[in-house]
Design a protein around this motif. Structure first.
Motif, PDB file in Angstrom:
ATOM      1  N   ASN A  12      -9.806  -0.302  13.448  1.00 20.00           N
ATOM      2  CA  ASN A  12     -11.036  -0.433  12.663  1.00 20.00           C
ATOM      3  C   ASN A  12     -10.685  -0.647  11.193  1.00 20.00           C
ATOM      4  O   ASN A  12      -9.550  -0.910  10.841  1.00 20.00           O
ATOM      5  CB  ASN A  12     -11.933   0.787  12.859  1.00 20.00           C
ATOM      6  CG  ASN A  12     -11.243   2.077  12.485  1.00 20.00           C
ATOM      7  OD1 ASN A  12     -10.200   2.072  11.861  1.00 20.00           O
ATOM      8  ND2 ASN A  12     -11.825   3.192  12.853  1.00 20.00           N
ATOM      9  N   PHE A  13     -11.637  -0.495  10.330  1.00 24.06           N
ATOM     10  CA  PHE A  13     -11.467  -0.771   8.897  1.00 24.06           C
ATOM     11  C   PHE A  13     -10.995   0.474   8.135  1.00 24.06           C
ATOM     12  O   PHE A  13     -11.428   0.743   7.028  1.00 24.06           O
ATOM     13  CB  PHE A  13     -12.796  -1.283   8.324  1.00 24.06           C
ATOM     14  CG  PHE A  13     -12.665  -1.887   6.958  1.00 24.06           C
ATOM     15  CD1 PHE A  13     -11.995  -3.080   6.760  1.00 24.06           C
ATOM     16  CD2 PHE A  13     -13.215  -1.255   5.864  1.00 24.06           C
ATOM     17  CE1 PHE A  13     -11.886  -3.633   5.496  1.00 24.06           C
ATOM     18  CE2 PHE A  13     -13.114  -1.792   4.587  1.00 24.06           C
ATOM     19  CZ  PHE A  13     -12.446  -2.992   4.409  1.00 24.06           C
ATOM     20  N   ALA A  14     -10.120   1.254   8.717  1.00 27.06           N
ATOM     21  CA  ALA A  14      -9.633   2.486   8.092  1.00 27.06           C
ATOM     22  C   ALA A  14      -8.761   2.166   6.881  1.00 27.06           C
ATOM     23  O   ALA A  14      -8.042   1.168   6.859  1.00 27.06           O
ATOM     24  CB  ALA A  14      -8.851   3.312   9.097  1.00 27.06           C
ATOM     25  N   GLU A  75       1.176   9.681   5.646  1.00 29.77           N
ATOM     26  CA  GLU A  75       0.762   8.301   5.939  1.00 29.77           C
ATOM     27  C   GLU A  75       0.265   7.718   4.628  1.00 29.77           C
ATOM     28  O   GLU A  75      -0.792   8.093   4.134  1.00 29.77           O
ATOM     29  CB  GLU A  75      -0.343   8.286   6.995  1.00 29.77           C
ATOM     30  CG  GLU A  75       0.067   8.827   8.341  1.00 29.77           C
ATOM     31  CD  GLU A  75       0.838   7.830   9.193  1.00 29.77           C
ATOM     32  OE1 GLU A  75       1.116   6.699   8.723  1.00 29.77           O
ATOM     33  OE2 GLU A  75       1.176   8.188  10.335  1.00 29.77           O
ATOM     34  N   ILE A  76       1.026   6.789   4.046  1.00 27.80           N
ATOM     35  CA  ILE A  76       0.752   6.339   2.673  1.00 27.80           C
ATOM     36  C   ILE A  76      -0.225   5.167   2.579  1.00 27.80           C
ATOM     37  O   ILE A  76      -0.404   4.614   1.506  1.00 27.80           O
ATOM     38  CB  ILE A  76       2.056   6.010   1.925  1.00 27.80           C
ATOM     39  CG1 ILE A  76       2.835   4.903   2.619  1.00 27.80           C
ATOM     40  CG2 ILE A  76       2.899   7.249   1.743  1.00 27.80           C
ATOM     41  CD1 ILE A  76       4.036   4.413   1.824  1.00 27.80           C
ATOM     42  N   GLY A  77      -0.856   4.796   3.648  1.00 28.38           N
ATOM     43  CA  GLY A  77      -1.823   3.712   3.631  1.00 28.38           C
ATOM     44  C   GLY A  77      -1.823   2.990   4.961  1.00 28.38           C
ATOM     45  O   GLY A  77      -0.988   3.266   5.828  1.00 28.38           O
ATOM     46  N   PHE A  78      -2.745   2.070   5.116  1.00 30.72           N
ATOM     47  CA  PHE A  78      -2.896   1.337   6.379  1.00 30.72           C
ATOM     48  C   PHE A  78      -2.404  -0.098   6.221  1.00 30.72           C
ATOM     49  O   PHE A  78      -2.957  -0.859   5.419  1.00 30.72           O
ATOM     50  CB  PHE A  78      -4.364   1.335   6.807  1.00 30.72           C
ATOM     51  CG  PHE A  78      -4.808   2.634   7.413  1.00 30.72           C
ATOM     52  CD1 PHE A  78      -4.889   2.781   8.786  1.00 30.72           C
ATOM     53  CD2 PHE A  78      -5.128   3.715   6.612  1.00 30.72           C
ATOM     54  CE1 PHE A  78      -5.295   3.984   9.351  1.00 30.72           C
ATOM     55  CE2 PHE A  78      -5.540   4.916   7.164  1.00 30.72           C
ATOM     56  CZ  PHE A  78      -5.619   5.050   8.538  1.00 30.72           C
ATOM     57  N   ILE A  79      -1.402  -0.451   6.996  1.00 28.11           N
ATOM     58  CA  ILE A  79      -0.907  -1.830   6.947  1.00 28.11           C
ATOM     59  C   ILE A  79      -1.895  -2.789   7.602  1.00 28.11           C
ATOM     60  O   ILE A  79      -1.776  -4.000   7.449  1.00 28.11           O
ATOM     61  CB  ILE A  79       0.497  -1.968   7.577  1.00 28.11           C
ATOM     62  CG1 ILE A  79       0.498  -1.521   9.037  1.00 28.11           C
ATOM     63  CG2 ILE A  79       1.528  -1.203   6.772  1.00 28.11           C
ATOM     64  CD1 ILE A  79       1.795  -1.808   9.776  1.00 28.11           C
ATOM     65  N   THR A  80      -2.864  -2.259   8.311  1.00 30.42           N
ATOM     66  CA  THR A  80      -3.898  -3.087   8.930  1.00 30.42           C
ATOM     67  C   THR A  80      -5.093  -3.294   8.004  1.00 30.42           C
ATOM     68  O   THR A  80      -6.042  -3.985   8.370  1.00 30.42           O
ATOM     69  CB  THR A  80      -4.367  -2.448  10.252  1.00 30.42           C
ATOM     70  OG1 THR A  80      -4.701  -1.068  10.012  1.00 30.42           O
ATOM     71  CG2 THR A  80      -3.271  -2.521  11.304  1.00 30.42           C
TER      72      THR A  80
END
Length: 108
Positions: A12-14, A75-80
């Motif tokens: 999703n848009f996380a 978790e330093i961010g979302f690569i997606t």
């Protein structure tokens, strides 16, 4: 102290950062929780990443490390997430993230 850094992914848009600790009732659980909170606070304050909070998880790396020392999986961010993925492609931004994490370590 044990700190494991990761990039997250979602369907999703996380977006944003989150930290995982094993369980508060463990020997180093309170220290881990304090460190995780400090890391998220510094990155949010200095870089504007959304703070998704501290969560408990039974990840093996945390379960096996926490009895011996403070342990956090960050978790330093979302690569997606397009904007967060692009952020980490710039060298100056990875340095800024490293500095914010260092400040979180020092203030914990």
């Amino acid at each position: 102290m044990f700190l494991s850094l990761h990039c997250n992914a979602a369907l999703n848009f996380a977006y944003g950062m989150e930290a995982y600790v094993w369980e508060k009732a463990s020997v180093n659980g309170n220290y881990s929780m304090n460190l995780a909170s400090s890391l998220l606070k510094e990155v949010n304050h200095n870089l504007g990443f959304k703070n998704r909070g501290v969560k408990y998880s039974n990840f093996q790396v945390l379960r096996e490390t926490t009895p011996f020392c403070t342990a956090v999986l960050l978790e330093i961010g979302f690569i997606t997430h397009d904007e967060e993925a692009a952020y980490f492609l710039r060298n100056k931004n990875t340095k800024a993230m490293a500095l914010a994490i260092l400040m979180g370590l020092l203030k914990s």
